[in-house]
Motif scaffolding. Structure first.
Motif, short mmCIF file in Angstrom:
data_model
loop_
_atom_site.label_atom_id
_atom_site.label_comp_id
_atom_site.label_asym_id
_atom_site.label_seq_id
_atom_site.Cartn_x
_atom_site.Cartn_y
_atom_site.Cartn_z
N GLY A 102 0.84 -1.19 0.00
CA GLY A 102 0.00 0.00 0.00
C GLY A 102 0.87 1.24 0.00
O GLY A 102 0.50 2.28 -0.54
N PHE A 103 2.07 1.12 0.59
CA PHE A 103 3.02 2.22 0.50
C PHE A 103 3.87 2.00 -0.75
O PHE A 103 4.57 2.88 -1.20
CB PHE A 103 3.95 2.24 1.72
N ARG A 160 2.44 8.55 -4.67
CA ARG A 160 2.15 9.94 -5.03
C ARG A 160 1.82 10.78 -3.81
O ARG A 160 2.22 11.90 -3.68
CB ARG A 160 0.95 9.99 -5.99
N ASP A 161 1.06 10.21 -2.91
CA ASP A 161 0.67 10.95 -1.71
C ASP A 161 0.88 10.03 -0.52
O ASP A 161 0.03 9.20 -0.23
CB ASP A 161 -0.79 11.38 -1.81
N GLN A 176 0.93 10.52 2.71
CA GLN A 176 0.02 10.64 3.86
C GLN A 176 -1.29 9.90 3.58
O GLN A 176 -1.90 9.34 4.47
CB GLN A 176 -0.24 12.11 4.20
N SER A 177 -1.70 9.92 2.32
CA SER A 177 -2.91 9.19 1.94
C SER A 177 -2.70 7.69 2.10
O SER A 177 -3.57 6.98 2.58
CB SER A 177 -3.24 9.53 0.48
N ALA A 178 -1.52 7.23 1.72
CA ALA A 178 -1.21 5.81 1.89
C ALA A 178 -1.19 5.44 3.36
O ALA A 178 -1.72 4.41 3.75
CB ALA A 178 0.13 5.48 1.23
N ILE A 179 -0.59 6.30 4.17
CA ILE A 179 -0.50 6.02 5.60
C ILE A 179 -1.89 6.02 6.23
O ILE A 179 -2.14 5.30 7.20
CB ILE A 179 0.45 7.01 6.30
N ASN A 180 -2.79 6.78 5.68
CA ASN A 180 -4.16 6.78 6.21
C ASN A 180 -4.80 5.41 6.11
O ASN A 180 -5.70 5.07 6.87
CB ASN A 180 -5.00 7.83 5.48
N TRP A 189 -4.08 1.33 -7.61
CA TRP A 189 -4.85 0.29 -6.93
C TRP A 189 -6.27 0.79 -6.79
O TRP A 189 -6.49 1.88 -6.26
CB TRP A 189 -4.29 0.01 -5.54
N PHE A 245 -4.33 15.07 2.82
CA PHE A 245 -3.91 14.04 1.88
C PHE A 245 -5.03 13.79 0.88
O PHE A 245 -6.19 14.13 1.12
CB PHE A 245 -3.53 12.75 2.61
N THR A 246 -4.63 13.19 -0.24
CA THR A 246 -5.59 12.90 -1.32
C THR A 246 -6.73 12.03 -0.80
O THR A 246 -6.51 10.96 -0.25
CB THR A 246 -4.87 12.14 -2.46
N SER A 284 -3.46 -1.33 5.63
CA SER A 284 -2.01 -1.49 5.57
C SER A 284 -1.51 -1.64 7.00
O SER A 284 -2.09 -1.10 7.93
CB SER A 284 -1.36 -0.30 4.87
#
Lengths: 395, 152, 377
Positions: A57-58, A121-122, A124-128, B11, B83-84, C65
């Motif tokens: 996801g990251f 790309r983002d 912080q969005s991934a970490i969310n 994804w 964030f997005t 995740s």
């Protein structure tokens, strides 16, 4: 039969931003892996296994580590296992490898941490997507947002000012400027830190880690293998991990790193460390956000509650001080994901081996402490104590 | 320098996340404008959101209670860069200690003046009283509580 | 190669799994908590006794995740040592056993959990979701865009095997029917009722030449095993089995093709290490039963040969029915161990079993194989 485990080889690549990076994820991993194997003085055919880190996801490929290790040309069927414990993945690679060696079934195991953030790309969005689903994720917290809670609580408890926090950033950058592998190698002033772009109160942009791309690798081997080398190795004297509950709301006290303090006592007891401030020659803590370093130093028993900033300001944690800390510049200056999490372990091992980059080597370092942390609200912690293992030393 | 060669990887994953009985009951409570919590039979800690088991005592939780929809704001942060796909900044997220709870409930906090970042912390000092505001349309999710606002 | 000696034996003192259902109305950590509690209860141990917890789970089916953030506490990891591997739970067993053999802990627990955060009405729907996730685990620039998934890989391998002329679809249908029927009558009844070879051949095509009943039956659940040192185990009630050797290996990636032409090679390497660690010179005569993880009947023969157990009587090969009866994702490795230990308890209390598990995330591409030798005592 059971053995001890030691770090016998380390490989680190230099670091830069994703935008400026010219090598691929695979090429960075190759460079680090081959450097570690060469430093260890072994051939890849002598490896018994590989432990690789991954944070899905990251990164763009689920369990991407599965393919990377094959593509490194390390040998057919070499057992490889993918570890994913978020921010503690890097350090835990070494701990898992150490258990493999300590069990007596493996003699040489490679640990590999790649550039986890390369391509997101983002971030912080991934970490969310790590923020607890259903009950917390909709609230909109990314990494530094979750981190900001502790900063805010610490300030409220101790009256810490933004200038106080800024002084820690200034110190880290001065250290990174001397580390050829660091990403951010410029120095800056307290004013520049305070006036940086606000991210999540009280954190400004200069107070949080950059998104870096680099790779790190390490070879963990038995003490027999270490003893046969011509230069010192880093014996893994003690190690451990500890977990807090998942929800942010499960934290007892945001102003104190209770989980880390509990882990430190356990690992110090295993290592028979009686006076941490006096016995450690070098320390690397994983503090991607500025407030974390003083809080970690307090939890690790180097000073009392609220005294972390003063400890750093006193120069004790600089090169030449009595507790050199984060001479690499730490993740505040270089954070490449799993590679960044393995870095404290890599640098500390290099220090006690006497093989750290010359400009940051602590002369005569024999005992070191490495730390990692991560997960939602930094619920995970890990810690390891290294001792120098000279080739002539007997068990 | 020319832009590095990249390949876009996207994804597009949709999930049906299982709630189970414990969170299911909590969500039903929210629909009814109730904040429900449960308790560990061994250490007596009270959890909100409720937990199916106590991680320290390692036993299933039992007793359910309803907590008041008001509590102390123990900690918060203001997000200036989001964030997005997330909420539009600036917005504040806090940890609220509802009366009787041993855990903090994380939620959105309103009532702040965002015009000057350096003033936000002083606007809601540690322990400020906050109360839940219910959403008009409630469907059994955490945002059935729309936000917490200062309770004067 | 390195100079290895035999590791110390590690005792299996507790084993449990949750009911295996098509879908569980529960959060992942609740399933983990139930399996771990049940396994600990078997040997009357409690959470503070657990020195290390190793969990096998994967973020993408978990819908989160770093999903281990949710499940670590349920796996007895609160304020203590734990790791999470994204691998089949056979790898978790290996890691937990290593900690005990190293003398670092007296009791370790290995756990596996699988309950994809997805609702589907039938197996086709479940597979659609799992295959979407599998596609994401393939190399993005070359493999993913052409539709590579675990299922596709299994189909390709089966097609290649048929082309070799040494096997037939009819034989595969018999293997699948026998496995499904055995599982239907077992202690832990599988998803599917008893079927005939004709039923298998009449089932829907999924990936040519493989038909629906030739693929694993997807189920969900959690499994856990408690391991202890010999010294600690001496004072514990519960199961009486000992792990004498574990071996692991990881297969090659897409472009070298070994996953297609020699799918048993990875298992062969893992088996060789396991047998050496266990001190077995001639597994064919020294092993009484094998619990095999063959995702398709096309892999049954290659894995069995890789394990050097082609000579075992049919009723000693996967008596539980294996994956054709029930496949609980990453929880599989520990379930195979549970089935093997229970078979020994019922049929040959001082016998020896081989436990084999693979991850099915990318099919036989980059496949991780774990082989363990377990003996009743």
């Amino acid at each position: 039969m059971a053995q001890r485990a030691a770090v016998v080889g380390v490989g680190i690549t230099d670091a830069t931003s994703p935008r400026k990076q010219t090598r691929s994820h695979l090429e960075l991993c190759q460079e680090a892996a081959w450097a570690a194997v060469e430093h260890a003085g072994i051939s890849p055919a002598e490896l018994d296994g590989v432990v690789v880190g991954n944070i899905d996801g990251f990164e763009g490929t689920v369990l991407g580590g599965k393919h990377i290790t094959r593509l490194l040309g390390l040998g057919p069927h070499l057992p490889m296992v993918v570890l994913n414990t978020g921010g503690t993945t890097g350090g835990n690679l070494m701990q898992v490898a150490a258990r493999m060696v300590r069990a007596g079934t493996h003699q040489r195991v490679l640990c590999l941490g790649g550039p986890t953030f390369f391509g997101v790309r983002d971030l912080q969005s991934a970490i969310n997507t790590n923020s607890p689903m259903i009950v917390e994720q909709p609230l909109g917290m990314g990494g530094f947002h979750m981190g900001a809670f502790a900063a805010s609580a610490y300030q409220a408890r101790h009256g810490t000012t933004v200038e106080d926090l800024a002084s820690v950033v200034v110190a880290d950058h001065q250290k990174a400027a001397r580390n050829p592998y660091a990403h951010l190698r410029y120095t800056l002033t307290e004013t520049e830190v305070v006036e940086g772009i606000p991210l999540s109160s009280p954190l400004t942009q200069p107070m949080v880690c950059p998104v870096s791309t680099s790779a790190a690798a390490m070879v963990v081997a038995s003490d027999d293998v270490a003893a046969a080398r011509r230069t010192p190795s880093a014996l893994i004297r003690a190690m451990g991990t500890s977990s807090d509950p998942y929800l942010g709301g499960g934290k007892g006290d945001f102003a104190v790193m209770e989980n880390l303090a509990a882990l430190a006592r356990r690992v110090y007891a295993l290592a028979d460390v009686r006076d941490p401030r006096a016995e450690f020659d070098v320390v690397e803590v994983f503090a991607p956000y500025v407030h974390m370093q003083p809080m970690q130093l307090e939890a690790l028993g180097f000073c009392g509650p609220g005294e972390g900033i003063d400890l750093i300001r006193s120069g004790a944690t600089d090169a030449g001080g009595d507790l050199p800390t984060n001479l690499s510049g730490g993740p505040k200056c270089t954070n490449a994901g799993v590679a960044g999490e393995l870095a404290p372990y890599a640098y500390t091992a290099l220090q006690v081996m006497g093989d750290a980059p010359e400009a940051i080597q602590v002369p005569g370092a024999r005992t070191g402490l490495a730390h990692g942390t991560g997960g939602s609200f930094f619920q995970f912690e890990n810690l390891a104590v290294f001792s120098q293992l000279t080739p002539q030393e007997q068990r | 320098m020319t832009s590095p060669l990249t390949q876009t990887v996207h994804w597009d994953l949709t999930y049906d996340v299982h709630l189970g009985n414990t969170w299911g009951r909590f969500m039903q409570g929210l629909r009814e404008q109730k904040i429900l919590a449960n308790t560990c039979p061994d250490c007596s800690r009270t959890f909100v959101p409720p937990q199916a088991y106590c991680e320290a005592c390692f036993v299933r939780t039992e007793q359910w209670t309803e907590l008041p929809a008001e509590g102390d704001l123990e900690v918060f942060t203001v997000v200036w860069q989001g964030f997005t796909g997330g909420p539009t900044p600036p917005y504040a997220v806090g940890g609220i200690r509802l009366a009787g709870a041993d855990t903090l409930l994380m939620h959105v906090v309103t009532g702040l003046d965002f015009s000057d970042p350096s003033t936000v912390r002083d606007q809601l000092p540690h322990g400020s009283r906050v109360r839940a505001v219910w959403a008009e349309d409630r469907t059994g999710q955490i945002l059935d509580i729309s936000h917490f606002e200062p309770a004067g | 190669m390195s100079n290895r000696v035999r590791p110390g034996p590690v005792h299996v003192v507790g084993l449990a799994c949750t009911p295996l259902l098509p879908e569980q109305d529960a959060v992942l950590d609740e399933l983990v908590f139930d399996a771990v509690s049940a396994a600990l209860a078997e040997c009357a141990l409690r959470k503070p006794d657990v020195g290390l917890s190793v969990l096998a789970s994967m973020d993408v089916p978990d819908g989160r995740s770093i999903s281990s953030g949710l499940t670590t506490a349920a796996a007895a990891g609160y304020l203590s040592d734990s790791y999470r591997l994204e691998a089949d739970s056979g790898s978790a067993v290996a890691a937990a056993a290593q900690a005990v053999a190293a003398g670092d802990v007296e009791v370790a627990i290995a756990v596996g959990v699988h309950n994809p955060e997805h609702h589907a009405e039938d197996d086709a729907g479940r597979r659609r979701f799992l295959e979407q996730l599998s596609n994401l685990a393939f190399e993005p620039a070359f493999d993913r865009p052409v539709g590579m998934t675990a299922q596709t890989v299994y189909g390709l391998q089966a097609a290649h095997a048929l082309d070799s002329g040494n096997v037939s679809l009819d034989h595969w249908a018999e293997l699948s029917a026998a496995a499904i029927t055995r599982g239907a009558g077992g202690r832990r009844p599988g998803r599917r009722g008893a079927v005939t070879a004709a039923d298998v051949l009449a089932s829907a095509p999924v990936v040519t030449p493989l038909l629906d009943l030739m693929l694993p039956a997807p189920v969900t659940g959690a499994s856990a095993v408690v391991l202890a040192s010999p010294a600690r185990a001496a004072r514990l009630l519960g199961r009486s089995a000992v792990l004498t050797g574990i071996g692991q290996a990881t297969g090659d990636h897409t472009w070298t093709g070994e996953w297609l032409t020699h799918p048993g090679a990875t298992t062969a390497r893992a088996a060789a290490d396991a047998y050496r660690n266990a001190g077995l010179a001639d597994p064919g005569t020294e092993v009484d039963v094998v619990e095999l993880s063959a995702p398709t009947p096309a892999l049954h023969g290659p894995y069995l040969a890789a394990l050097q157990l082609q000579g075992l009587a049919p009723d000693r090969v996967c008596p539980s029915g294996g994956l054709a009866s029930a496949h609980a994702g990453l929880a599989n490795g520990i379930i195979r161990l549970l089935e093997a230990v229970e078979w020994l308890e019922q049929h040959q209390p001082r016998g020896r079993a081989v436990v084999h598990s693979v991850d099915t995330i990318t099919g036989t591409v980059s496949e991780e194989s774990t082989v363990a030798v377990v003996e009743g005592i």
